[in-house]
Design a protein around this motif. Structure first.
Motif, PDB file in Angstrom:
ATOM      1  N   LEU A 163      34.641 -30.883 -77.504  1.00  0.00           N
ATOM      2  CA  LEU A 163      36.054 -31.054 -77.833  1.00  0.00           C
ATOM      3  C   LEU A 163      36.579 -32.200 -76.969  1.00  0.00           C
ATOM      4  N   GLU A 164      36.876 -33.315 -77.621  1.00  0.00           N
ATOM      5  CA  GLU A 164      37.335 -34.510 -76.916  1.00  0.00           C
ATOM      6  C   GLU A 164      38.846 -34.631 -77.054  1.00  0.00           C
ATOM      7  N   PHE A 165      39.556 -34.579 -75.914  1.00  0.00           N
ATOM      8  CA  PHE A 165      41.020 -34.638 -75.904  1.00  0.00           C
ATOM      9  C   PHE A 165      41.447 -36.049 -75.492  1.00  0.00           C
ATOM     10  N   ASP A 166      42.049 -36.743 -76.436  1.00  0.00           N
ATOM     11  CA  ASP A 166      42.478 -38.130 -76.261  1.00  0.00           C
ATOM     12  C   ASP A 166      43.993 -38.126 -76.045  1.00  0.00           C
ATOM     13  N   ASN A 167      44.416 -38.177 -74.787  1.00  0.00           N
ATOM     14  CA  ASN A 167      45.838 -38.078 -74.449  1.00  0.00           C
ATOM     15  C   ASN A 167      46.532 -39.413 -74.671  1.00  0.00           C
ATOM     16  N   ARG A 168      47.644 -39.368 -75.415  1.00  0.00           N
ATOM     17  CA  ARG A 168      48.400 -40.576 -75.736  1.00  0.00           C
ATOM     18  C   ARG A 168      49.897 -40.296 -75.628  1.00  0.00           C
ATOM     19  N   VAL A 169      50.669 -41.361 -75.671  1.00  0.00           N
ATOM     20  CA  VAL A 169      52.125 -41.251 -75.813  1.00  0.00           C
ATOM     21  C   VAL A 169      52.480 -42.065 -77.049  1.00  0.00           C
ATOM     22  N   ARG A 217      42.752 -32.362 -67.507  1.00  0.00           N
ATOM     23  CA  ARG A 217      43.537 -33.063 -66.489  1.00  0.00           C
ATOM     24  C   ARG A 217      43.368 -34.560 -66.714  1.00  0.00           C
ATOM     25  N   GLN A 218      44.447 -35.236 -67.014  1.00  0.00           N
ATOM     26  CA  GLN A 218      44.359 -36.664 -67.277  1.00  0.00           C
ATOM     27  C   GLN A 218      43.812 -37.417 -66.066  1.00  0.00           C
ATOM     28  N   ALA A 219      44.042 -36.906 -64.872  1.00  0.00           N
ATOM     29  CA  ALA A 219      43.571 -37.568 -63.657  1.00  0.00           C
ATOM     30  C   ALA A 219      42.060 -37.492 -63.493  1.00  0.00           C
ATOM     31  N   ASP A 220      41.409 -36.618 -64.240  1.00  0.00           N
ATOM     32  CA  ASP A 220      39.956 -36.439 -64.131  1.00  0.00           C
ATOM     33  C   ASP A 220      39.345 -36.636 -65.518  1.00  0.00           C
ATOM     34  N   SER A 221      38.787 -37.803 -65.767  1.00  0.00           N
ATOM     35  CA  SER A 221      38.283 -38.136 -67.105  1.00  0.00           C
ATOM     36  C   SER A 221      37.182 -37.189 -67.570  1.00  0.00           C
ATOM     37  N   LYS A 222      36.480 -36.560 -66.638  1.00  0.00           N
ATOM     38  CA  LYS A 222      35.405 -35.630 -67.026  1.00  0.00           C
ATOM     39  C   LYS A 222      35.963 -34.421 -67.765  1.00  0.00           C
ATOM     40  N   THR A 223      37.226 -34.070 -67.500  1.00  0.00           N
ATOM     41  CA  THR A 223      37.784 -32.865 -68.117  1.00  0.00           C
ATOM     42  C   THR A 223      38.311 -33.105 -69.524  1.00  0.00           C
ATOM     43  N   THR A 224      38.391 -34.356 -69.948  1.00  0.00           N
ATOM     44  CA  THR A 224      38.920 -34.623 -71.292  1.00  0.00           C
ATOM     45  C   THR A 224      37.864 -34.403 -72.373  1.00  0.00           C
ATOM     46  N   GLU A 225      36.631 -34.154 -71.974  1.00  0.00           N
ATOM     47  CA  GLU A 225      35.583 -33.749 -72.913  1.00  0.00           C
ATOM     48  C   GLU A 225      35.053 -32.389 -72.478  1.00  0.00           C
ATOM     49  N   GLN A 226      35.322 -31.387 -73.285  1.00  0.00           N
ATOM     50  CA  GLN A 226      34.951 -30.015 -72.952  1.00  0.00           C
ATOM     51  C   GLN A 226      33.893 -29.507 -73.921  1.00  0.00           C
ATOM     52  N   LEU A 227      32.972 -28.707 -73.397  1.00  0.00           N
ATOM     53  CA  LEU A 227      31.850 -28.222 -74.199  1.00  0.00           C
ATOM     54  C   LEU A 227      32.103 -26.786 -74.643  1.00  0.00           C
ATOM     55  N   LEU A 228      32.284 -26.599 -75.946  1.00  0.00           N
ATOM     56  CA  LEU A 228      32.353 -25.261 -76.532  1.00  0.00           C
ATOM     57  C   LEU A 228      30.918 -24.809 -76.772  1.00  0.00           C
ATOM     58  N   LYS A 229      30.496 -23.785 -76.043  1.00  0.00           N
ATOM     59  CA  LYS A 229      29.082 -23.433 -76.002  1.00  0.00           C
ATOM     60  C   LYS A 229      28.708 -22.345 -77.002  1.00  0.00           C
ATOM     61  N   ASP A 230      27.429 -22.381 -77.393  1.00  0.00           N
ATOM     62  CA  ASP A 230      26.818 -21.327 -78.214  1.00  0.00           C
ATOM     63  C   ASP A 230      27.560 -21.105 -79.532  1.00  0.00           C
ATOM     64  N   VAL A 231      27.744 -22.181 -80.248  1.00  0.00           N
ATOM     65  CA  VAL A 231      28.386 -22.116 -81.568  1.00  0.00           C
ATOM     66  C   VAL A 231      27.304 -21.848 -82.618  1.00  0.00           C
ATOM     67  N   PRO A 232      27.427 -20.774 -83.391  1.00  0.00           N
ATOM     68  CA  PRO A 232      26.423 -20.499 -84.425  1.00  0.00           C
ATOM     69  C   PRO A 232      26.338 -21.633 -85.449  1.00  0.00           C
ATOM     70  N   ALA A 233      25.142 -21.941 -85.886  1.00  0.00           N
ATOM     71  CA  ALA A 233      24.943 -23.003 -86.875  1.00  0.00           C
ATOM     72  C   ALA A 233      25.689 -22.651 -88.162  1.00  0.00           C
ATOM     73  N   ALA A 234      26.517 -23.578 -88.611  1.00  0.00           N
ATOM     74  CA  ALA A 234      27.319 -23.389 -89.832  1.00  0.00           C
ATOM     75  C   ALA A 234      28.102 -24.673 -90.081  1.00  0.00           C
ATOM     76  N   ASP A 235      28.823 -24.691 -91.192  1.00  0.00           N
ATOM     77  CA  ASP A 235      29.741 -25.794 -91.503  1.00  0.00           C
ATOM     78  C   ASP A 235      31.160 -25.300 -91.242  1.00  0.00           C
ATOM     79  N   TYR A 236      31.883 -25.994 -90.372  1.00  0.00           N
ATOM     80  CA  TYR A 236      33.215 -25.559 -89.957  1.00  0.00           C
ATOM     81  C   TYR A 236      34.281 -26.533 -90.453  1.00  0.00           C
ATOM     82  N   THR A 237      35.434 -25.979 -90.864  1.00  0.00           N
ATOM     83  CA  THR A 237      36.491 -26.791 -91.466  1.00  0.00           C
ATOM     84  C   THR A 237      37.807 -26.776 -90.689  1.00  0.00           C
ATOM     85  N   ASP A 238      38.016 -25.766 -89.831  1.00  0.00           N
ATOM     86  CA  ASP A 238      39.282 -25.640 -89.111  1.00  0.00           C
ATOM     87  C   ASP A 238      39.029 -25.169 -87.683  1.00  0.00           C
TER      88      ASP A 238
END
Length: 269
Positions: free
Chosen positions: A39-45, A97-118
């Motif tokens: 999950l990549e969070f791209d913070n903008r104004v 945390r915008q101050a820590d670029s490592k936190t703007t990409e978060q890993l959602l773990k152990d997602v069952p194989a499937a096609d997801y829409t939402d």
């Protein structure tokens, strides 16, 4: 006639080869196949990339502001499959945390194989986890892990769901002589009927399909528009309220930032 038939045969073979080359092979799903989604969070104004302390922005009221701190919790992620069923991930908590670029990409773990829409998620930390024994609140939920950038109210025994701070000429000078604004939003309700509940749940279309397979780990690119905190339905004027920390007073902000997320695109690789 033979020549014509031969020509048709050649064309048919060529077409078959082209179709075979263009055919997308989707990896079959094994019964226990899982992978991760980033999950990549791209913070903008608005349309601008968010830069801490260096760029001056304007809200819809025409007030100038910089951003010196932007933090927010994401929790209770759920993914909707193409067949309409939902997979929930209740025990994964993320602090962006915008101050820590490592936190703007978060890993959602152990997602069952499937096609997801939402995708659905909560902004904040749910009440059950908020009142659980402190030894069960580890990682980003450890109240002692934030240092000077505190995301937990000791006085209110609760997490700060979203923190936005900065400088604005519209804000009065504080005791340090700074024109500083501060918005700290928390409050999960439940303690009393009068306690504000500023947890907000967001559901977004992925604008396509996140294809999770044993060898495919998608990235969902989300844009977070900080301007919505000021302009998300209830106008927030820095000149009128430069400091908001009480949960009841922060409810309009929570209603605003519920609208600050959109999915831009998905990478399936």
């Amino acid at each position: 006639m033979k020549s014509l038939f031969k020509s048709f045969s050649i064309l048919a073979c060529m077409l078959a080869v082209v179709l075979a080359c263009n055919k997308v092979e989707v990896e079959p799903i094994g019964a226990n196949d899982k992978n991760n989604i980033t999950l990549e969070f791209d913070n903008r104004v608005g349309g601008q990339k968010l830069a801490l302390g260096t760029t001056t922005y304007k809200n819809a009221s025409g007030e100038d502001f910089t951003v010196t701190s932007l933090n927010y919790f994401i929790s209770n992620v759920a993914l909707k499959k193409a067949d309409g069923t939902t997979v929930k991930f209740p025990d994964q908590y993320f602090l962006i945390r915008q101050a820590d670029s490592k936190t703007t990409e978060q890993l959602l773990k152990d997602v069952p194989a499937a096609d997801y829409t939402d995708i659905t998620f909560t902004i904040g930390v749910d009440s059950i986890k908020s009142i659980s024994p402190v030894e069960q609140r580890t990682g980003v939920l450890d109240p002692t892990s934030y240092g000077d950038d505190n995301m937990y109210w000791a006085w209110n025994s609760g997490y700060i769901f979203m923190k936005l701070e900065g400088i604005s000429s519209a804000a009065p000078k504080n005791s340090a002589g700074l024109n500083k604004y501060q918005y700290h939003v928390g409050g999960f309700g439940g303690r009393t009927s009068a306690t504000a509940n500023n947890l907000r749940t967001v559901t977004l279309s992925l604008n396509g399909t996140a294809t999770v397979r044993k060898s495919i780990s998608p990235t969902v690119h989300l844009i977070t528009d900080v301007a919505k905190i000021f302009d998300g339905g209830t106008p927030l004027k820095i000149a009128t309220a430069a400091v908001i920390m009480a949960p009841a007073a922060a409810t309009p902000i929570a209603n605003n930032y519920k609208n600050m997320f959109v999915v831009d695109h998905v990478h399936n690789d």
